[in-house]
Design an enzyme around this catalytic site. Structure first.
Site, PDB file in Angstrom:
ATOM      1  N   GLU A  79       0.695  -1.233  -0.083  1.00  0.00           N
ATOM      2  CA  GLU A  79       0.137   0.087  -0.015  1.00  0.00           C
ATOM      3  C   GLU A  79       0.867   1.307  -0.062  1.00  0.00           C
ATOM      4  O   GLU A  79       0.919   2.098   1.069  1.00  0.00           O
ATOM      5  CB  GLU A  79      -0.873   0.039   1.421  1.00  0.00           C
ATOM      6  CG  GLU A  79      -1.936  -1.018   1.610  1.00  0.00           C
ATOM      7  CD  GLU A  79      -2.588  -1.069   2.784  1.00  0.00           C
ATOM      8  OE1 GLU A  79      -3.695  -1.612   2.685  1.00  0.00           O
ATOM      9  OE2 GLU A  79      -2.096  -0.621   3.615  1.00  0.00           O
ATOM     10  N   PRO A  80       1.658   1.495  -1.176  1.00  0.00           N
ATOM     11  CA  PRO A  80       2.243   2.955  -1.058  1.00  0.00           C
ATOM     12  C   PRO A  80       1.400   3.992  -1.333  1.00  0.00           C
ATOM     13  O   PRO A  80       0.429   4.078  -1.867  1.00  0.00           O
ATOM     14  CB  PRO A  80       3.274   2.661  -2.343  1.00  0.00           C
ATOM     15  CG  PRO A  80       2.293   1.977  -3.253  1.00  0.00           C
ATOM     16  CD  PRO A  80       1.598   0.860  -2.055  1.00  0.00           C
ATOM     17  N   GLY A  81       1.850   5.076  -0.452  1.00  0.00           N
ATOM     18  CA  GLY A  81       0.886   6.481  -0.736  1.00  0.00           C
ATOM     19  C   GLY A  81       2.128   7.412  -0.866  1.00  0.00           C
ATOM     20  O   GLY A  81       2.120   7.931  -1.862  1.00  0.00           O
ATOM     21  N   ARG A  82       2.899   8.192   0.061  1.00  0.00           N
ATOM     22  CA  ARG A  82       3.831   9.190  -0.145  1.00  0.00           C
ATOM     23  C   ARG A  82       4.833   8.898  -1.078  1.00  0.00           C
ATOM     24  O   ARG A  82       5.216   9.801  -1.940  1.00  0.00           O
ATOM     25  CB  ARG A  82       4.447   9.258   1.495  1.00  0.00           C
ATOM     26  CG  ARG A  82       5.619  10.466   1.235  1.00  0.00           C
ATOM     27  CD  ARG A  82       6.471  10.335   2.635  1.00  0.00           C
ATOM     28  NE  ARG A  82       5.689   9.818   3.679  1.00  0.00           N
ATOM     29  CZ  ARG A  82       5.497  10.849   4.585  1.00  0.00           C
ATOM     30  NH1 ARG A  82       5.651  12.210   4.278  1.00  0.00           N
ATOM     31  NH2 ARG A  82       4.553  10.562   5.808  1.00  0.00           N
ATOM     32  N   CYS A 126      -1.946  33.840  10.386  1.00  0.00           N
ATOM     33  CA  CYS A 126      -1.727  34.705  11.627  1.00  0.00           C
ATOM     34  C   CYS A 126      -1.495  33.595  12.683  1.00  0.00           C
ATOM     35  O   CYS A 126      -2.070  33.366  13.655  1.00  0.00           O
ATOM     36  CB  CYS A 126      -3.199  35.288  12.039  1.00  0.00           C
ATOM     37  SG  CYS A 126      -2.889  36.484  13.235  1.00  0.00           S
ATOM     38  N   GLU A 127      -0.118  33.048  12.479  1.00  0.00           N
ATOM     39  CA  GLU A 127       0.354  32.203  13.306  1.00  0.00           C
ATOM     40  C   GLU A 127       1.934  32.392  13.473  1.00  0.00           C
ATOM     41  O   GLU A 127       2.404  32.387  12.163  1.00  0.00           O
ATOM     42  CB  GLU A 127       0.113  30.606  13.077  1.00  0.00           C
ATOM     43  CG  GLU A 127      -1.218  30.492  13.160  1.00  0.00           C
ATOM     44  CD  GLU A 127      -1.542  30.222  14.765  1.00  0.00           C
ATOM     45  OE1 GLU A 127      -0.598  30.125  15.618  1.00  0.00           O
ATOM     46  OE2 GLU A 127      -2.711  30.231  15.185  1.00  0.00           O
ATOM     47  N   ARG A 141       2.229  20.420   7.137  1.00  0.00           N
ATOM     48  CA  ARG A 141       3.304  19.348   7.727  1.00  0.00           C
ATOM     49  C   ARG A 141       4.354  20.007   8.287  1.00  0.00           C
ATOM     50  O   ARG A 141       4.787  19.396   9.434  1.00  0.00           O
ATOM     51  CB  ARG A 141       3.866  18.498   6.576  1.00  0.00           C
ATOM     52  CG  ARG A 141       2.690  17.554   5.996  1.00  0.00           C
ATOM     53  CD  ARG A 141       3.225  16.759   4.962  1.00  0.00           C
ATOM     54  NE  ARG A 141       4.002  15.606   5.657  1.00  0.00           N
ATOM     55  CZ  ARG A 141       5.316  15.451   5.574  1.00  0.00           C
ATOM     56  NH1 ARG A 141       5.859  16.368   4.970  1.00  0.00           N
ATOM     57  NH2 ARG A 141       6.113  14.729   6.263  1.00  0.00           N
TER      58      ARG A 141
END
Length: 462
Positions: free
Chosen positions: A311-314, A382-383, A351
Site C-alpha cells: 500500500e504505497p502512498g507518500r 496569523c500564526e 506538515r
C-alpha cells in the site's frame, strides 16, 4: 539552489539532475528542467506561465512522475513475487477524482480510510473489488456503505466486528481482513509509527484466538486476509523484511483455525527524499524486499503463496507534485533573521507546523542565480509558527518571484484547510507541455457555501 548538469544543444534546456529514475529518490519531478529563459519547467510547462494562468499558490502534479512510480511498484511486485500480487494506492496521501483516475488506469487498487474516500474512488470509476476500507474508528454508516458497495473491509477492532456482523448476511457475506499490530519498531516520526504495540491501530496478536473464535460463529464475515502496517517515511528495509515472517506466522495460525485467507497485506511506509540528506531505498529495492520476505517465509513453512498486497502512498505521489507560491513581503531582523513571505503556508501545507517537516525550495524564475542568502520562508497566516522552510538557501528574492517547494504531493492538499478563511489552492496536472485543471481554487463564496445564518441573527437595516 540545485545545480544543472546536462544541456540539450537542440533545445537549450538544462535537465536537472535526478541521480536516479526512482521517483521517491528524486527531489523534483522526473520531467523537471530549466528552459532557455532560466525558468523551471515541469511536464513541459513553464511554472511561471502556470502561475500566470492559474494563480498561486498552485499545486502542480506531474503525470509522468506519478505514472512512473505506479509502474515501478506494479511491475517489480509482479516480476519478483511468485504468487498473485496487487499494489493499492494509500489514497489518504491525495484523494481526488483525477489522481484516482490516473492511478486506477495503471491497474492499482485503493486503500481508503473514510466513506468520503470510498465515494471519491467509486466516482472516479474504480471497481469496488479494488477498494479496501481502513480506519480505526469506522462508523456504522461507513461500514454499511462500504459493504453495500462490495468493498473489502479491514477490521481494526472489536466494535467494527460487532457492527459489521449486524449488517452483513450469510447470503452476502462481508469480505474482511484483520489488521494486526506486529510490534515492529522503525525509525520515523512518532506520529507516523504505527507498527509498535502502543498504537491506536489494529488488534494485538494475543487477541487472535478470541477473534478467530468469534469469526467461526459469524459466517456472515468472510475472512479473506491479514494486514499489518509499521509506519511511514521509513528508510530501513529490515523492518519490512521482518514483517514478512510475522505475517506468514499469523497466516499459519488462521489456517490452524480452519480459515483459508488468501491475502497478506504488508502495508506501505517507504520514505521519499525531501532533502539532499535523505537516502531512502528505491521503489524497486523496497518492493523486492517485501516480496522476497513473504515468499521465503511461505517456502520455509511449506505454505502456498497468498496474494501479496502493498500500500504505497507518500513514495508513490510525493515527488510528483510541487507547490508554486508568489513571494511577497520581506522583513530583516538585523543580526538574527531575514523573512520572506509567500501567499500560502500552513493552510496548504500543514506538515511543517504539525510534524516539523523539512522541505527544499527553488526560485522558479531564477534557476541559475546563486543561492547567496539564507532566509526563513514564512506563510501568510496569523500564526508565528507558520513557517514553510526555516533557513532556506535561496537567491536574492523580490516581490513577485515564484518560489517552488518540492515534494508536496503527499499530505499537502489532503490535509489542507481554510484556516484564516483562506481558500484552498487550485491544482493542475501537467503532461507533455499541457496543463489541465483538476481542482478549482476556492473563492470567497465557497468559504460560505455551508454556512447558515439563523434569521434572528440577521442584522436589520437602520
Amino acid at each position: 539552489m540545485l545545480t544543472t548538469e546536462t544541456q540539450s544543444s537542440q533545445t537549450g534546456r538544462q535537465y536537472l539532475p535526478t541521480e536516479t529514475t526512482a521517483p521517491n529518490q528524486s527531489l523534483l519531478p522526473l520531467t523537471a528542467q530549466v528552459n532557455p529563459y532560466d525558468r523551471l519547467e515541469v511536464g513541459g510547462c513553464d511554472v511561471q506561465d502556470l502561475v500566470n494562468q492559474w494563480g498561486s499558490p498552485l499545486y502542480i502534479l506531474d503525470e509522468e512522475t506519478l505514472r512512473t512510480a505506479c509502474r515501478q511498484y506494479r511491475d517489480t511486485l509482479y516480476s519478483t513475487y511468485p504468487g498473485e500480487s496487487q499494489v493499492i494506492y494509500a489514497s489518504k496521501a491525495w484523494s481526488c477524482l483525477a489522481v484516482c483516475a490516473m492511478v486506477g488506469s495503471e491497474g492499482l487498487g485503493f486503500d481508503v480510510v473514510s466513506g468520503g474516500e470510498v465515494y471519491t474512488t467509486l466516482q472516479a470509476g474504480i471497481s469496488p473489488e479494488d477498494i479496501y476500507l481502513h480506519g480505526n474508528n469506522k462508523s456504522a454508516e461507513e461500514l454499511k456503505y462500504a459493504y453495500e458497495q462490495g468493498c473489502t473491509i479491514i477490521i481494526d477492532n472489536w466494535l467494527e466486528l460487532h457492527l459489521l456482523s449486524e449488517v452483513a448476511t450469510e447470503n452476502n457475506p462481508a469480505q474482511i481482513m484483520l489488521r494486526l499490530t506486529p510490534g515492529i519498531e522503525c525509525h520515523t516520526h512518532e506520529y507516523i509509527r504505527t507498527g509498535h504495540i502502543d498504537s491506536k491501530f489494529g488488534f494485538d496478536p494475543s487477541q487472535l484466538p478470541e477473534v478467530f473464535t468469534f469469526l467461526q460463529k459469524h459466517p456472515q464475515l468472510n475472512l479473506i486476509g491479514l494486514h499489518a502496517h509499521i509506519g511511514s517515511q521509513i528508510f530501513e528495509r529490515q523492518p519490512h523484511q521482518d514483517l514478512g515472517g510475522v505475517l506468514v506466522n499469523w497466516l499459519q495460525t488462521a489456517l490452524d483455525y480452519g480459515f483459508k485467507p488468501q491475502i497478506l497485506n504488508v502495508g506501505g511506509g517507504l520514505g521519499m527524499r525531501y532533502t539532499e540528506q535523505d537516502d531512502p531505498p528505491s521503489i524497486k529495492e523496497w518492493t523486492q524486499t517485501v516480496a522476497q520476505s513473504v515468499a521465503k517465509a511461505c517456502e520455509d513453512q511449506g505454505l502456498d503463496y497468498p496474494k501479496l498486497i502493498c500500500e504505497p502512498g507518500r513514495s508513490l505521489i510525493g515527488t510528483a507534485c510541487i507547490t508554486a507560491y508568489t513571494v511577497g513581503s520581506r522583513k530583516v531582523v538585523p543580526d538574527i533573521r531575514t523573512y520572506i513571505a509567500v501567499d500560502g503556508g500552513m493552510s496548504d501545507n500543514p506538515r511543517p507546523i504539525t510534524y516539523e517537516s523539512v522541505y527544499r525550495a527553488v526560485i522558479a524564475n531564477k534557476m541559475s542565480a546563486a543561492a547567496n542568502e539564507t532566509v526563513t520562508v514564512a506563510g501568510k497566516h496569523c500564526e508565528s509558527g507558520d513557517v514553510v522552510i526555516p533557513d532556506a538557501r535561496l537567491p536574492q528574492t523580490e516581490a513577485g518571484d515564484i518560489l517552488v517547494v518540492m515534494g508536496t504531493g503527499a499530505y499537502n492538499y489532503s490535509m489542507a484547510s481554510n484556516y484564516n478563511r483562506i481558500g484552498r489552492p487550485a491544482a493542475v496536472v501537467v503532461n507533455q507541455g499541457e496543463s489541465y485543471l483538476i481542482i478549482e481554487r476556492e473563492n470567497y463564496q465557497d468559504l460560505l457555501r455551508k454556512d447558515r445564518l439563523p434569521d434572528r441573527l440577521v442584522r436589520k437595516s437602520q
